[in-house]
Design a protein around this motif. Structure first.
Motif, short mmCIF file in Angstrom:
data_model
loop_
_atom_site.label_atom_id
_atom_site.label_comp_id
_atom_site.label_asym_id
_atom_site.label_seq_id
_atom_site.Cartn_x
_atom_site.Cartn_y
_atom_site.Cartn_z
N LEU A 157 8.29 -15.92 -1.74
CA LEU A 157 7.74 -16.45 -2.99
C LEU A 157 6.26 -16.10 -3.14
O LEU A 157 5.81 -15.73 -4.22
CB LEU A 157 7.96 -17.96 -3.07
N TYR A 158 5.52 -16.19 -2.05
CA TYR A 158 4.10 -15.84 -2.08
C TYR A 158 3.92 -14.37 -2.48
O TYR A 158 3.09 -14.04 -3.34
CB TYR A 158 3.45 -16.11 -0.73
N ILE A 159 4.69 -13.50 -1.85
CA ILE A 159 4.60 -12.06 -2.16
C ILE A 159 4.96 -11.80 -3.62
O ILE A 159 4.28 -11.03 -4.30
CB ILE A 159 5.49 -11.24 -1.19
N GLU A 160 6.00 -12.46 -4.10
CA GLU A 160 6.39 -12.25 -5.49
C GLU A 160 5.31 -12.74 -6.46
O GLU A 160 4.94 -12.05 -7.40
CB GLU A 160 7.73 -12.94 -5.79
N PHE A 161 4.80 -13.94 -6.23
CA PHE A 161 3.83 -14.51 -7.18
C PHE A 161 2.45 -13.88 -7.09
O PHE A 161 1.72 -13.86 -8.07
CB PHE A 161 3.74 -16.03 -7.00
N THR A 162 2.07 -13.34 -5.93
CA THR A 162 0.74 -12.74 -5.81
C THR A 162 0.74 -11.23 -6.02
O THR A 162 -0.26 -10.67 -6.43
CB THR A 162 0.10 -13.04 -4.44
N ARG A 163 1.87 -10.60 -5.74
CA ARG A 163 1.93 -9.13 -5.84
C ARG A 163 2.90 -8.64 -6.90
O ARG A 163 3.01 -7.45 -7.12
CB ARG A 163 2.32 -8.53 -4.49
N GLU A 220 8.49 -6.58 -10.08
CA GLU A 220 7.99 -5.71 -11.16
C GLU A 220 7.55 -4.35 -10.60
O GLU A 220 7.87 -3.31 -11.16
CB GLU A 220 6.82 -6.39 -11.87
N LYS A 221 6.84 -4.38 -9.47
CA LYS A 221 6.39 -3.12 -8.86
C LYS A 221 7.56 -2.29 -8.37
O LYS A 221 7.53 -1.07 -8.45
CB LYS A 221 5.42 -3.41 -7.71
N LEU A 222 8.60 -2.95 -7.88
CA LEU A 222 9.79 -2.22 -7.45
C LEU A 222 10.42 -1.51 -8.64
O LEU A 222 10.81 -0.35 -8.54
CB LEU A 222 10.80 -3.15 -6.78
N ASN A 243 13.45 -5.58 8.67
CA ASN A 243 12.53 -6.03 7.63
C ASN A 243 11.11 -6.06 8.16
O ASN A 243 10.16 -5.59 7.51
CB ASN A 243 12.97 -7.42 7.14
N TYR A 244 10.93 -6.61 9.33
CA TYR A 244 9.61 -6.72 9.96
C TYR A 244 9.00 -5.34 10.22
O TYR A 244 7.86 -5.08 9.86
CB TYR A 244 9.73 -7.52 11.26
N ILE A 245 9.80 -4.46 10.82
CA ILE A 245 9.30 -3.12 11.16
C ILE A 245 8.93 -2.33 9.91
O ILE A 245 7.86 -1.73 9.83
CB ILE A 245 10.34 -2.36 12.01
N THR A 246 9.81 -2.35 8.92
CA THR A 246 9.54 -1.56 7.70
C THR A 246 8.40 -2.15 6.89
O THR A 246 7.76 -1.42 6.13
CB THR A 246 10.80 -1.43 6.82
N SER A 247 8.11 -3.44 7.07
CA SER A 247 7.00 -4.04 6.32
C SER A 247 5.67 -3.40 6.69
O SER A 247 4.73 -3.43 5.90
CB SER A 247 6.94 -5.55 6.54
N PHE A 248 5.56 -2.79 7.86
CA PHE A 248 4.33 -2.11 8.26
C PHE A 248 4.14 -0.79 7.51
O PHE A 248 3.03 -0.28 7.41
CB PHE A 248 4.33 -1.82 9.77
N PHE A 249 5.23 -0.24 6.98
CA PHE A 249 5.18 1.11 6.40
C PHE A 249 5.27 1.14 4.88
O PHE A 249 4.97 2.17 4.28
CB PHE A 249 6.30 1.97 7.00
N VAL A 250 5.74 0.06 4.28
CA VAL A 250 5.82 0.05 2.82
C VAL A 250 4.43 -0.20 2.23
O VAL A 250 3.55 -0.73 2.89
CB VAL A 250 6.84 -0.98 2.27
N VAL A 251 4.24 0.20 1.00
CA VAL A 251 2.94 0.08 0.36
C VAL A 251 2.53 -1.39 0.33
O VAL A 251 3.28 -2.23 -0.15
CB VAL A 251 2.98 0.67 -1.06
N GLN A 252 1.34 -1.68 0.80
CA GLN A 252 0.82 -3.05 0.86
C GLN A 252 -0.35 -3.20 -0.10
O GLN A 252 -1.48 -3.24 0.30
CB GLN A 252 0.36 -3.37 2.29
N ASN A 253 -0.07 -3.28 -1.38
CA ASN A 253 -1.15 -3.41 -2.37
C ASN A 253 -1.61 -4.84 -2.48
O ASN A 253 -0.93 -5.74 -2.58
CB ASN A 253 -0.71 -2.90 -3.74
#
Length: 125
Positions: free
Chosen positions: A42-48, A52-54, A115-125
Motif C-alpha cells: 500500500l505504501y508503494i502504491e500510494f507514494t509511487r 499507474e507506472k506499470l 520478489n525480494y531479489i527482483t526488487s533490487f533490480f526493478v526501477v526504484q523511482n
C-alpha cells in the motif's frame, strides 16, 4: 528504507517457519509478516503510484521483462499468502491436509524470495 523493511518481513517469515510446530508463535509471526507486506504494498502504491507506472511501462516500445516478472511474482505472493491463511486456519481447526499447507508454503517462500531479489533490480523511482 523499503529494502530494510522487506528484509525484516523475510526475517519474520523465517521465524514463522522456524516455529511452524508451535501455532501460538507461528500464527502471529506469519500474520505479522502478511500485515507488514500488505502495508509495504500500500505504501508503494500510494507514494509511487506503482500500478499507474506499470501501465505506462506496458505502453513502452521497450518493455521491461524483469519488471513484469517482479509484478507477477508479487501478485502470486499475495495470492499464496491468502491461500496459506485459509489452509492454515483449516489446519488449526483440524480440517485441512498438512501436506497442502506445506506445499503452499514452499511455493509462497519461493515467490517471496523471488520478489525480494527482483526488487533490487526493478526501477526504484
Amino acid at each position: 528504507m523499503l529494502i530494510l523493511l522487506s528484509t525484516l518481513v523475510l526475517v519474520v517469515i523465517a521465524l514463522g517457519v522456524w516455529f511452524r510446530e508451535r501455532p501460538t508463535l507461528h500464527i502471529p509471526l506469519m500474520s505479522t509478516a502478511f500485515a507488514m507486506d500488505l502495508g509495504l504494498l500500500l505504501y508503494i502504491e500510494f507514494t509511487r503510484h506503482a500500478v499507474e507506472k506499470l501501465g505506462e511501462t506496458m505502453q513502452s516500445p521497450t518493455p521491461d521483462g524483469l519488471l513484469y516478472f517482479h509484478v507477477v511474482v508479487s501478485g502470486l505472493t499475495l495470492v499464496l499468502y491468502l491461500a496459506q491463511i485459509v489452509t492454515g486456519m483449516q489446519l488449526y481447526k483440524g480440517t485441512a491436509n498438512r501436506l497442502l499447507h506445506r506445499s503452499g508454503a514452499l511455493l509462497f517462500i519461493t515467490c517471496r524470495l523471488l520478489n525480494y531479489i527482483t526488487s533490487f533490480f526493478v526501477v526504484q523511482n
